[in-house]
Design a protein around this motif. Structure first.
Motif, PDB file in Angstrom:
ATOM      1  N   TRP A  42     -14.165 -27.581  -7.356  1.00 19.79           N
ATOM      2  CA  TRP A  42     -14.110 -27.152  -8.741  1.00 19.79           C
ATOM      3  C   TRP A  42     -15.523 -27.391  -9.249  1.00 19.79           C
ATOM      4  O   TRP A  42     -16.458 -27.512  -8.451  1.00 19.79           O
ATOM      5  N   SER A  43     -15.770 -27.472 -10.528  1.00 19.02           N
ATOM      6  CA  SER A  43     -17.138 -27.652 -11.032  1.00 19.02           C
ATOM      7  C   SER A  43     -17.543 -29.119 -11.036  1.00 19.02           C
ATOM      8  O   SER A  43     -18.077 -29.639 -12.024  1.00 19.02           O
ATOM      9  N   ARG A  44     -17.250 -29.770  -9.902  1.00 20.11           N
ATOM     10  CA  ARG A  44     -17.661 -31.164  -9.687  1.00 20.11           C
ATOM     11  C   ARG A  44     -18.218 -31.271  -8.281  1.00 20.11           C
ATOM     12  O   ARG A  44     -17.844 -30.512  -7.389  1.00 20.11           O
ATOM     13  N   GLU A  45     -19.071 -32.259  -8.063  1.00 22.76           N
ATOM     14  CA  GLU A  45     -19.547 -32.546  -6.717  1.00 22.76           C
ATOM     15  C   GLU A  45     -18.432 -33.206  -5.910  1.00 22.76           C
ATOM     16  O   GLU A  45     -17.706 -34.061  -6.412  1.00 22.76           O
ATOM     17  N   THR A  46     -18.292 -32.797  -4.655  1.00 18.48           N
ATOM     18  CA  THR A  46     -17.326 -33.410  -3.749  1.00 18.48           C
ATOM     19  C   THR A  46     -18.026 -33.730  -2.432  1.00 18.48           C
ATOM     20  O   THR A  46     -19.217 -33.426  -2.250  1.00 18.48           O
ATOM     21  N   ILE A  47     -17.288 -34.295  -1.500  1.00 20.54           N
ATOM     22  CA  ILE A  47     -17.856 -34.552  -0.177  1.00 20.54           C
ATOM     23  C   ILE A  47     -18.113 -33.246   0.570  1.00 20.54           C
ATOM     24  O   ILE A  47     -18.776 -33.244   1.612  1.00 20.54           O
TER      25      ILE A  47
ATOM     26  N   VAL B 255      -5.128 -24.755  -3.641  1.00 25.48           N
ATOM     27  CA  VAL B 255      -5.816 -25.967  -4.099  1.00 25.48           C
ATOM     28  C   VAL B 255      -7.141 -25.556  -4.727  1.00 25.48           C
ATOM     29  O   VAL B 255      -7.957 -24.860  -4.103  1.00 25.48           O
ATOM     30  N   GLU B 256      -7.354 -25.984  -5.961  1.00 26.27           N
ATOM     31  CA  GLU B 256      -8.601 -25.703  -6.679  1.00 26.27           C
ATOM     32  C   GLU B 256      -9.432 -26.979  -6.716  1.00 26.27           C
ATOM     33  O   GLU B 256      -9.164 -27.895  -7.488  1.00 26.27           O
ATOM     34  N   GLY B 257     -10.433 -27.052  -5.852  1.00 23.64           N
ATOM     35  CA  GLY B 257     -11.231 -28.262  -5.726  1.00 23.64           C
ATOM     36  C   GLY B 257     -10.612 -29.180  -4.691  1.00 23.64           C
ATOM     37  O   GLY B 257      -9.523 -29.704  -4.892  1.00 23.64           O
ATOM     38  N   ALA B 258     -11.320 -29.391  -3.580  1.00 23.92           N
ATOM     39  CA  ALA B 258     -10.705 -30.040  -2.416  1.00 23.92           C
ATOM     40  C   ALA B 258     -10.889 -31.561  -2.410  1.00 23.92           C
ATOM     41  O   ALA B 258     -10.948 -32.170  -1.333  1.00 23.92           O
ATOM     42  N   GLU B 259     -10.963 -32.177  -3.593  1.00 23.50           N
ATOM     43  CA  GLU B 259     -11.035 -33.640  -3.619  1.00 23.50           C
ATOM     44  C   GLU B 259      -9.854 -34.289  -2.924  1.00 23.50           C
ATOM     45  O   GLU B 259      -9.944 -35.424  -2.454  1.00 23.50           O
ATOM     46  N   CYS B 260      -8.735 -33.591  -2.853  1.00 25.80           N
ATOM     47  CA  CYS B 260      -7.534 -34.146  -2.220  1.00 25.80           C
ATOM     48  C   CYS B 260      -7.613 -34.156  -0.694  1.00 25.80           C
ATOM     49  O   CYS B 260      -6.765 -34.753  -0.032  1.00 25.80           O
ATOM     50  N   ILE B 261      -8.629 -33.509  -0.117  1.00 27.76           N
ATOM     51  CA  ILE B 261      -8.763 -33.420   1.338  1.00 27.76           C
ATOM     52  C   ILE B 261      -9.675 -34.547   1.833  1.00 27.76           C
ATOM     53  O   ILE B 261     -10.770 -34.745   1.306  1.00 27.76           O
ATOM     54  N   ASP B 262      -9.237 -35.255   2.858  1.00 29.95           N
ATOM     55  CA  ASP B 262     -10.020 -36.357   3.419  1.00 29.95           C
ATOM     56  C   ASP B 262     -10.990 -35.839   4.474  1.00 29.95           C
ATOM     57  O   ASP B 262     -10.890 -34.708   4.948  1.00 29.95           O
ATOM     58  N   LYS B 263     -11.917 -36.703   4.875  1.00 35.65           N
ATOM     59  CA  LYS B 263     -12.953 -36.291   5.823  1.00 35.65           C
ATOM     60  C   LYS B 263     -12.413 -36.003   7.215  1.00 35.65           C
ATOM     61  O   LYS B 263     -13.076 -35.335   8.019  1.00 35.65           O
TER      62      LYS B 263
ATOM     63  N   PHE C 205      -5.082 -36.552  -3.927  1.00 33.51           N
ATOM     64  CA  PHE C 205      -4.003 -36.167  -3.008  1.00 33.51           C
ATOM     65  C   PHE C 205      -2.644 -36.431  -3.635  1.00 33.51           C
ATOM     66  O   PHE C 205      -1.740 -35.572  -3.582  1.00 33.51           O
ATOM     67  N   ASP C 206      -2.491 -37.603  -4.250  1.00 30.79           N
ATOM     68  CA  ASP C 206      -1.215 -37.933  -4.887  1.00 30.79           C
ATOM     69  C   ASP C 206      -0.883 -36.937  -5.994  1.00 30.79           C
ATOM     70  O   ASP C 206       0.271 -36.492  -6.132  1.00 30.79           O
TER      71      ASP C 206
ATOM     72  N   GLY D  86     -18.356 -29.928   4.405  1.00 31.65           N
ATOM     73  CA  GLY D  86     -17.947 -28.685   3.764  1.00 31.65           C
ATOM     74  C   GLY D  86     -17.940 -27.531   4.741  1.00 31.65           C
ATOM     75  O   GLY D  86     -17.033 -26.680   4.718  1.00 31.65           O
ATOM     76  N   LYS D  87     -18.934 -27.482   5.610  1.00 33.51           N
ATOM     77  CA  LYS D  87     -18.967 -26.426   6.626  1.00 33.51           C
ATOM     78  C   LYS D  87     -17.803 -26.577   7.601  1.00 33.51           C
ATOM     79  O   LYS D  87     -17.205 -25.578   8.026  1.00 33.51           O
ATOM     80  N   GLU D  88     -17.474 -27.808   7.919  1.00 35.71           N
ATOM     81  CA  GLU D  88     -16.329 -28.033   8.803  1.00 35.71           C
ATOM     82  C   GLU D  88     -15.020 -27.681   8.102  1.00 35.71           C
ATOM     83  O   GLU D  88     -14.083 -27.183   8.742  1.00 35.71           O
ATOM     84  N   LEU D  89     -14.952 -27.913   6.789  1.00 35.04           N
ATOM     85  CA  LEU D  89     -13.762 -27.512   6.030  1.00 35.04           C
ATOM     86  C   LEU D  89     -13.548 -26.003   6.128  1.00 35.04           C
ATOM     87  O   LEU D  89     -12.406 -25.539   6.280  1.00 35.04           O
ATOM     88  N   VAL D  90     -14.625 -25.236   6.044  1.00 34.57           N
ATOM     89  CA  VAL D  90     -14.510 -23.785   6.199  1.00 34.57           C
ATOM     90  C   VAL D  90     -13.906 -23.449   7.560  1.00 34.57           C
ATOM     91  O   VAL D  90     -12.987 -22.632   7.670  1.00 34.57           O
TER      92      VAL D  90
END
Length: 355
Positions: free
Chosen positions: A165-170, A137-145, A92-93, A193-197
């Motif tokens: 991105w090409s990494r596992e995320t929450i 945003v490319e890869g949503a690691e910056c987004i919290d639950k 996020f930072d 992830g479904k809720e993010l959609v």
């Protein structure tokens, strides 16, 4: 952008990593200025004017390794160090830092760059011959639950997001960038992830399936009420890299009235999967032809991945865009189809997404 050559076809690009490039070269012996032409990297304002680059979706991507690459060194995305997980707070930072760079570019551009929050903003900027910058945003690691960061970034101007991105995320699993491997790798979207959609649909944030694995793609396709967009992906049946799209995926994108942006990375274009920039533009035309046949003339655009990949020598940076346009002409694409691929289709699909 008043000195843009009038004969150039304007290009609105679906994906670049220029903000990352600007950040990584800050406070270095070769600190980048967006307002000075360079002989390295891919996009700056003088070269944008020269090549007809009218704007695009500027990615905010947090790399696993924040160290700056050496001058002239390509990022080796096959290295395991590039796939190390990162924390939400650090992502996020870093994302906010990249957003700050975008706003600094706008503020110091003497009105030549505009950050756009809607398709009407993009149209206005292009009509006024200003560079249109929309944040992605490319890869949503910056987004919290709890999706508080999503709301903050939306208010900051975010209008497009790739869940991974090409990494596992929450939120889900990305595909590795491997030759002769299918995108059917790993499980689909998580419940978050479904809720993010759904959260993105509610805010009218475009969702990007580039980098998402195949099961995640189908999960997103079942949930989203927007066109399915792959901002920077190519054709798997031509170049069998796991980052590319199968014909079945292309059929689903077509059914949703979505879009695919052609990625200029040679590794995702060449049938042999080689990291070799000595590649004729005919290879791009082959992908374009296949995408037009599967998606129709309204479903194909450009998603260059400039400043994030190794591109063909003939389009080594944005000044090479006219060569690609001319290649389309020689292939009898026609001026209306060329204009659609160059910019009209991106604007139309963003409008269909309610942006």
């Amino acid at each position: 952008m008043t000195d843009t050559a009038p004969h150039l076809v304007p290009v609105f690009d679906g994906h670049n990593d220029t903000l990352l490039s600007l950040e990584r070269r800050s406070n270095t012996p070769k600190e980048r200025s967006f307002f000075e032409a360079a002989n390295y990297d891919h996009i700056d304002l003088p070269r944008a004017r020269q090549g007809g680059f009218a704007g695009g979706l500027f990615a905010m991507f947090t790399p696993s390794q924040l160290k700056k690459p050496k001058e002239g060194e390509e990022r080796d995305f096959s290295s395991p160090e590039n796939f190390v997980s990162i924390t939400q707070s650090s992502a996020f930072d870093y994302t906010m830092k990249l957003a700050d760079i975008a706003y600094e570019v706008e503020a110091t551009s003497d009105g030549e760059v505009r950050i756009c929050r809607s398709t009407s903003d993009i149209k206005s900027a292009m009509a006024d011959d200003k560079l249109a910058m929309m944040l992605h945003v490319e890869g949503a690691e910056c987004i919290d639950k709890d999706f508080e960061a999503l709301e903050l970034l939306y208010n900051r101007g975010l209008r497009s997001l790739g869940p991974v991105w090409s990494r596992e995320t929450i939120f889900g699993h990305g595909v590795p960038m491997q030759y002769e491997q299918t995108p059917d790798i790993g499980p689909g979207l998580t419940d978050l992830g479904k809720e993010l959609v759904r959260q993105c649909n509610q805010r009218r944030i475009q969702l990007d399936v580039s980098h998402l694995n195949e099961k995640g793609f189908w999960d997103l396709a079942r949930i989203t009420d927007n066109p399915i967009v792959a901002s920077h992906s190519n054709v798997y049946s031509i170049c069998p890299v796991s980052r590319n799209l199968t014909n079945k995926q292309l059929d689903a994108i077509a059914e949703s009235k979505g879009l695919v942006g052609i990625n200029f990375a040679v590794f995702f274009l060449r049938p042999d999967g080689r990291m070799d920039p000595d590649m004729p533009l005919d290879v791009i035309l082959r992908h374009a032809d296949h995408l037009i046949n599967k998606l129709g003339e309204d479903g194909v655009a450009i998603g260059s991945d400039y400043d994030g990949c190794l591109v063909a020598n003939d389009i080594k940076d944005v000044t090479g865009l006219p060569k690609l346009i001319e290649a389309f002409r020689k292939a009898d694409f026609g001026e209306e189809l060329i204009a659609k691929i160059a910019h009209k289709n991106w604007i139309s699909v963003l409008e269909r997404a309610g942006i």
